[in-house]
Design a protein around this motif. Structure first.
Motif, PDB file in Angstrom:
ATOM      1  N   VAL A   1     -41.591 -20.317  75.474  1.00 50.26           N
ATOM      2  CA  VAL A   1     -41.126 -19.897  74.394  1.00 50.26           C
ATOM      3  C   VAL A   1     -39.840 -19.666  74.252  1.00 50.26           C
ATOM      4  CG1 VAL A   1     -41.630 -18.448  72.323  1.00 50.26           C
ATOM      5  CG2 VAL A   1     -43.564 -19.252  73.677  1.00 50.26           C
ATOM      6  N   ALA A   2     -38.845 -20.396  73.534  1.00 55.23           N
ATOM      7  CA  ALA A   2     -37.374 -19.851  73.706  1.00 55.23           C
ATOM      8  C   ALA A   2     -37.197 -18.412  72.876  1.00 55.23           C
ATOM      9  CB  ALA A   2     -36.616 -20.873  73.096  1.00 55.23           C
ATOM     10  N   ALA A   3     -36.538 -17.607  73.568  1.00 49.98           N
ATOM     11  CA  ALA A   3     -36.055 -16.313  72.765  1.00 49.98           C
ATOM     12  C   ALA A   3     -35.253 -16.694  71.545  1.00 49.98           C
ATOM     13  CB  ALA A   3     -35.314 -15.592  73.901  1.00 49.98           C
ATOM     14  N   ASP A   4     -34.397 -17.887  71.403  1.00 53.06           N
ATOM     15  CA  ASP A   4     -33.477 -18.103  70.394  1.00 53.06           C
ATOM     16  C   ASP A   4     -34.240 -18.840  69.239  1.00 53.06           C
ATOM     17  OD1 ASP A   4     -33.766 -20.306  71.638  1.00 53.06           O
ATOM     18  OD2 ASP A   4     -31.777 -21.154  71.587  1.00 53.06           O
ATOM     19  N   ASP A   5     -35.683 -19.019  69.314  1.00 52.83           N
ATOM     20  CA  ASP A   5     -36.346 -19.651  68.215  1.00 52.83           C
ATOM     21  C   ASP A   5     -37.707 -19.221  68.075  1.00 52.83           C
ATOM     22  OD1 ASP A   5     -36.896 -21.915  66.768  1.00 52.83           O
ATOM     23  OD2 ASP A   5     -37.634 -23.263  68.371  1.00 52.83           O
TER      24      ASP A   5
ATOM     25  N   LEU B   1     -29.324 -15.758  75.599  1.00 48.74           N
ATOM     26  CA  LEU B   1     -28.779 -16.118  74.226  1.00 48.74           C
ATOM     27  C   LEU B   1     -28.752 -15.102  73.317  1.00 48.74           C
ATOM     28  CD1 LEU B   1     -29.753 -20.119  74.257  1.00 48.74           C
ATOM     29  CD2 LEU B   1     -27.557 -18.933  75.421  1.00 48.74           C
ATOM     30  N   VAL B   2     -29.666 -14.237  73.460  1.00 48.84           N
ATOM     31  CA  VAL B   2     -29.901 -13.569  72.308  1.00 48.84           C
ATOM     32  C   VAL B   2     -30.124 -11.836  72.814  1.00 48.84           C
ATOM     33  CG1 VAL B   2     -31.208 -15.147  71.033  1.00 48.84           C
ATOM     34  CG2 VAL B   2     -32.455 -13.462  72.413  1.00 48.84           C
ATOM     35  N   SER B   3     -29.965 -11.022  71.957  1.00 52.68           N
ATOM     36  CA  SER B   3     -30.107  -9.493  72.151  1.00 52.68           C
ATOM     37  C   SER B   3     -31.259  -9.271  72.478  1.00 52.68           C
ATOM     38  CB  SER B   3     -29.736  -8.767  71.018  1.00 52.68           C
ATOM     39  OG  SER B   3     -30.469  -8.748  69.978  1.00 52.68           O
ATOM     40  N   ALA B   4     -31.283  -8.051  73.278  1.00 54.48           N
ATOM     41  CA  ALA B   4     -32.769  -7.439  73.761  1.00 54.48           C
ATOM     42  C   ALA B   4     -33.490  -7.341  72.450  1.00 54.48           C
ATOM     43  CB  ALA B   4     -32.451  -6.228  74.555  1.00 54.48           C
ATOM     44  N   ALA B   5     -33.168  -6.708  71.584  1.00 52.10           N
ATOM     45  CA  ALA B   5     -34.039  -6.707  70.427  1.00 52.10           C
ATOM     46  C   ALA B   5     -34.452  -7.864  69.796  1.00 52.10           C
ATOM     47  CB  ALA B   5     -33.063  -6.080  69.069  1.00 52.10           C
ATOM     48  N   GLU B   6     -33.901  -8.911  69.581  1.00 50.10           N
ATOM     49  CA  GLU B   6     -34.310 -10.369  69.405  1.00 50.10           C
ATOM     50  C   GLU B   6     -35.204 -10.890  70.316  1.00 50.10           C
ATOM     51  OE1 GLU B   6     -30.977 -12.490  67.143  1.00 50.10           O
ATOM     52  OE2 GLU B   6     -30.220 -11.797  68.946  1.00 50.10           O
ATOM     53  N   THR B   7     -35.049 -10.580  71.624  1.00 52.33           N
ATOM     54  CA  THR B   7     -36.189 -10.866  72.686  1.00 52.33           C
ATOM     55  C   THR B   7     -37.603 -10.267  72.211  1.00 52.33           C
ATOM     56  OG1 THR B   7     -34.377 -11.736  74.206  1.00 52.33           O
ATOM     57  CG2 THR B   7     -36.669 -11.241  75.192  1.00 52.33           C
ATOM     58  N   ASP B   8     -37.317  -8.831  72.076  1.00 49.43           N
ATOM     59  CA  ASP B   8     -38.465  -8.122  71.767  1.00 49.43           C
ATOM     60  C   ASP B   8     -39.144  -8.577  70.309  1.00 49.43           C
ATOM     61  OD1 ASP B   8     -38.020  -6.272  73.836  1.00 49.43           O
ATOM     62  OD2 ASP B   8     -36.952  -4.801  72.209  1.00 49.43           O
TER      63      ASP B   8
ATOM     64  N   ARG C   1     -40.254 -12.253  80.765  1.00 47.68           N
ATOM     65  CA  ARG C   1     -38.990 -12.972  80.289  1.00 47.68           C
ATOM     66  C   ARG C   1     -38.115 -13.544  81.183  1.00 47.68           C
ATOM     67  NH1 ARG C   1     -36.990  -8.037  76.120  1.00 47.68           N
ATOM     68  NH2 ARG C   1     -39.422  -7.497  74.975  1.00 47.68           N
ATOM     69  N   THR C   2     -37.554 -14.647  80.939  1.00 49.08           N
ATOM     70  CA  THR C   2     -36.724 -15.526  81.844  1.00 49.08           C
ATOM     71  C   THR C   2     -35.434 -16.094  81.461  1.00 49.08           C
ATOM     72  OG1 THR C   2     -37.332 -17.670  81.470  1.00 49.08           O
ATOM     73  CG2 THR C   2     -39.098 -16.223  82.948  1.00 49.08           C
ATOM     74  N   SER C   3     -34.552 -16.273  82.211  1.00 52.42           N
ATOM     75  CA  SER C   3     -33.438 -16.886  81.882  1.00 52.42           C
ATOM     76  C   SER C   3     -32.923 -17.924  83.065  1.00 52.42           C
ATOM     77  CB  SER C   3     -32.089 -16.095  81.584  1.00 52.42           C
ATOM     78  OG  SER C   3     -30.869 -16.903  81.583  1.00 52.42           O
TER      79      SER C   3
ATOM     80  N   ILE D   1     -49.700 -18.338  81.855  1.00 57.29           N
ATOM     81  CA  ILE D   1     -48.840 -17.431  81.752  1.00 57.29           C
ATOM     82  C   ILE D   1     -47.627 -17.850  80.569  1.00 57.29           C
ATOM     83  CG2 ILE D   1     -46.720 -16.382  83.153  1.00 57.29           C
ATOM     84  CD1 ILE D   1     -48.141 -17.343  85.765  1.00 57.29           C
ATOM     85  N   VAL D   2     -47.305 -16.999  79.768  1.00 53.81           N
ATOM     86  CA  VAL D   2     -46.336 -17.213  78.903  1.00 53.81           C
ATOM     87  C   VAL D   2     -44.739 -16.580  79.691  1.00 53.81           C
ATOM     88  CG1 VAL D   2     -45.278 -16.672  76.620  1.00 53.81           C
ATOM     89  CG2 VAL D   2     -47.712 -17.033  76.939  1.00 53.81           C
ATOM     90  N   ALA D   3     -43.784 -17.718  79.471  1.00 61.74           N
ATOM     91  CA  ALA D   3     -42.531 -17.395  80.018  1.00 61.74           C
ATOM     92  C   ALA D   3     -41.394 -17.552  78.668  1.00 61.74           C
ATOM     93  CB  ALA D   3     -41.867 -18.267  81.004  1.00 61.74           C
ATOM     94  N   ILE D   4     -41.052 -16.310  78.268  1.00 62.18           N
ATOM     95  CA  ILE D   4     -40.068 -16.258  77.107  1.00 62.18           C
ATOM     96  C   ILE D   4     -38.742 -16.942  77.791  1.00 62.18           C
ATOM     97  CG2 ILE D   4     -38.944 -14.884  75.703  1.00 62.18           C
ATOM     98  CD1 ILE D   4     -41.291 -13.134  75.367  1.00 62.18           C
TER      99      ILE D   4
END
Length: 531
Positions: free
Chosen positions: A242-246, A275-282, A323-325, A267-270
């Motif tokens: 699941v993309a953190a920016d979408d 590309l985004v802030s920690a708050a947006e990832t949260d 959470r991944t990048s 397993i879910v990998a974000i």
């Protein structure tokens, strides 16, 4: 496969030398070259060539002793490769690669023979299916995992798994791709270039645990291909991106539904957290957790609870989230730890069975059926039945050779992704969804069966005559439903009789399937096969 002609030209120009690595053979036949006296002499000759070449010899087949290109018929070339394989085995060597060229008189081939028997592969082999919306970083994440290198920000890692020219151009995977890496006592065993067959073979040969990725398709028009990848490959685990920016999309929900409906530990990998802030990832993680709870699963944040908790609790309704990048490589060491330590979940016993996922033909080798072994073991030389073919019958075929990640093996067991070269059947007779079983089996093709189904989504209600596509193992076939209670409503579970519309298949009670038609979808389990 067609090779670089420079390899052929080099072998011909080097020629046969008394203490050289190159040997010319016009052809090899079972009748002549496997006779006791000749066989021992040829094995000694091959051993000499391998030692002279520091562990590697080159056999040019289809040329005269003087090095003139003659060419031989395809059947004669296939027989020559069978005989050469037996000679190499007797000499403690194996065929590592075969490249062929067509001439006006037939086939010419160069076989690379290497010291040592056929590959003894690690018994610990994990198969992970990736899923997720298009452009959510599935292929890029797998590329960075198997290479250990960060992405360039342009999806460079993805290109290793996009195997068709139009996929590379458009940045979309239109078929199932495979990546592989492994682990030994020192840690991860990675590849330099995942698309290079020698790199994959080295991992399979050296690793104590091998991890194979079935990288499926994220684009909505190819959802059926994703379903085939998740149902037909005997997976141990699912990896949903699941993309953190979408954030989660409708396709995310589709893929998650298939993973969870088939009880696959997931397993879910974000991804793309750079590309985004920690708050947006949260916020995206909270959306994922909400989605999992709606599906009756308990999310487990690895950032909060740790990797050990994920290893202990995955499955049984618990879905770890990491959470991944692929650019910063954050989270990838966590995935390494999981894939190194997670137990294998797919059972390996029983009688051999493999459902065909792909078919192709290799010049000089013949038809190849590719797929994941469902159960049991298979070995070179085994007699098999293939089908159902036309009119529901099964045809006999012999296992000519087996390859796993581009490396020839003597035998393979349940859970292995393999290509099986077959003798005695034409490639045109092979189709996706057919099964390979032992000759001693008594397979009964099924066209009509009973199933317990759950309707996940439908605009109205399902009546007798409803015709979705049923995805079972690698089978994708239109089928007619006849609910035993007359109808099924969205959210309902019930029993129905189902009949494949065009062809029978080899199915059995307990197999799970997905059915889909437009926006309508559901899952089911076969309960009874009807003669």
């Amino acid at each position: 496969m067609a090779g670089d002609r420079a390899l052929l030209r080099q072998a011909l120009s080097t020629g046969e030398e008394t203490d050289g690595r190159v040997e010319f053979k016009e052809r090899l036949s079972r009748e002549v070259h496997l006779s006791e006296a000749r066989f021992e002499s040829l094995a000694a000759q091959l051993r000499h060539r391998v030692l002279s070449g520091d562990g590697e010899a080159t056999y040019v087949v289809g040329v005269t002793d003087e090095g003139h290109v003659a060419g031989i018929k395809p059947d004669a070339f296939s027989e020559s490769m069978d005989v050469l394989n037996l000679i190499a085995d007797e000499a403690g060597a194996h065929l590592d690669a075969v490249e062929t060229w067509g001439t006006k008189d037939g086939i010419v081939g160069v076989a690379t023979v290497k010291d040592g028997g056929t590959l003894e592969i690690a018994t610990d082999h994990l198969i992970v299916g990736t899923a997720g919306h298009v452009d959510h970083g599935k292929s890029t994440l797998v590329g960075s995992l198997v290479t250990g290198r960060p992405d360039d920000g342009e999806g460079g890692m993805r290109s290793y798994l996009d195997v068709k020219p139009h996929e590379i151009e458009r940045g979309l995977s239109a078929d199932l791709s495979y990546g592989v890496y492994g682990f030994d006592d020192a840690g991860p065993v990675r590849v330099d270039k995942p698309d290079r067959k020698s790199d994959r073979a080295t991992v399979v040969e050296s690793a104590d645990r091998v991890v194979s990725f079935v990288d499926t398709v994220g684009h909505e028009p190819w959802l059926s291909t994703t379903i085939r990848g998740l149902l037909g490959q005997k997976l141990d685990y699912g990896l949903l991106t699941v993309a953190a920016d979408d954030g989660p999309t409708e396709t995310t929900r589709e893929h998650l539904g298939v993973l969870l409906a088939t009880d696959l530990p997931t397993i879910v990998a974000i991804t793309k957290t750079d590309l985004v802030s920690a708050a947006e990832t949260d916020a995206v993680q909270r959306d994922v957790e909400r989605l999992l709870r709606q599906a009756g699963r308990s999310p487990l944040s690895i950032a909060r609870h740790g990797t050990d908790a994920a290893l202990d609790e995955i499955g049984d309704g618990v879905v770890p989230i990491v959470r991944t990048s692929a650019i910063t490589m954050d989270g990838l060491s966590t995935l390494d730890t999981l894939f190194e330590q997670l137990p294998k979940t797919a059972a390996a016993g029983g009688e051999f069975r493999m459902y065909i996922d792909r078919t192709y033909r290799i010049t000089g080798v013949g038809p190849v059926a590719s797929g994941t072994i469902e159960s049991g073991t298979v070995a070179a030389g085994d007699s098999l039945l293939v089908g159902p073919v036309q009119e529901g019958t099964f045809e006999e075929a012999e296992v000519r050779s087996i390859e796993m990640h581009y490396h020839r093996v003597d035998r393979a067991e349940a859970g292995r992704i393999v290509g099986i070269a077959l003798k005695g059947i034409e490639e045109t007779d092979l189709e996706r969804g057919m099964a390979l079983v032992p000759k001693s089996a008594d397979p009964t093709p099924t066209r009509r069966f009973k199933a317990e189904v759950m309707v996940l989504n439908h605009p109205t209600r399902i009546h007798t005559g409803y015709e979705p596509v049923v995805h079972l193992e690698t089978v994708s076939e239109a089928a007619r439903f006849e609910p035993l209670d007359g109808q099924l409503l969205p959210g309902d579970s019930g029993e129905t009789e189902i009949e494949f519309k065009f062809n029978p298949y080899l199915i059995e009670p307990g197999q799970q399937f997905v059915f889909r038609e437009g926006q309508s979808k559901g899952v089911g389990t076969v309960t009874q096969c009807i003669e």
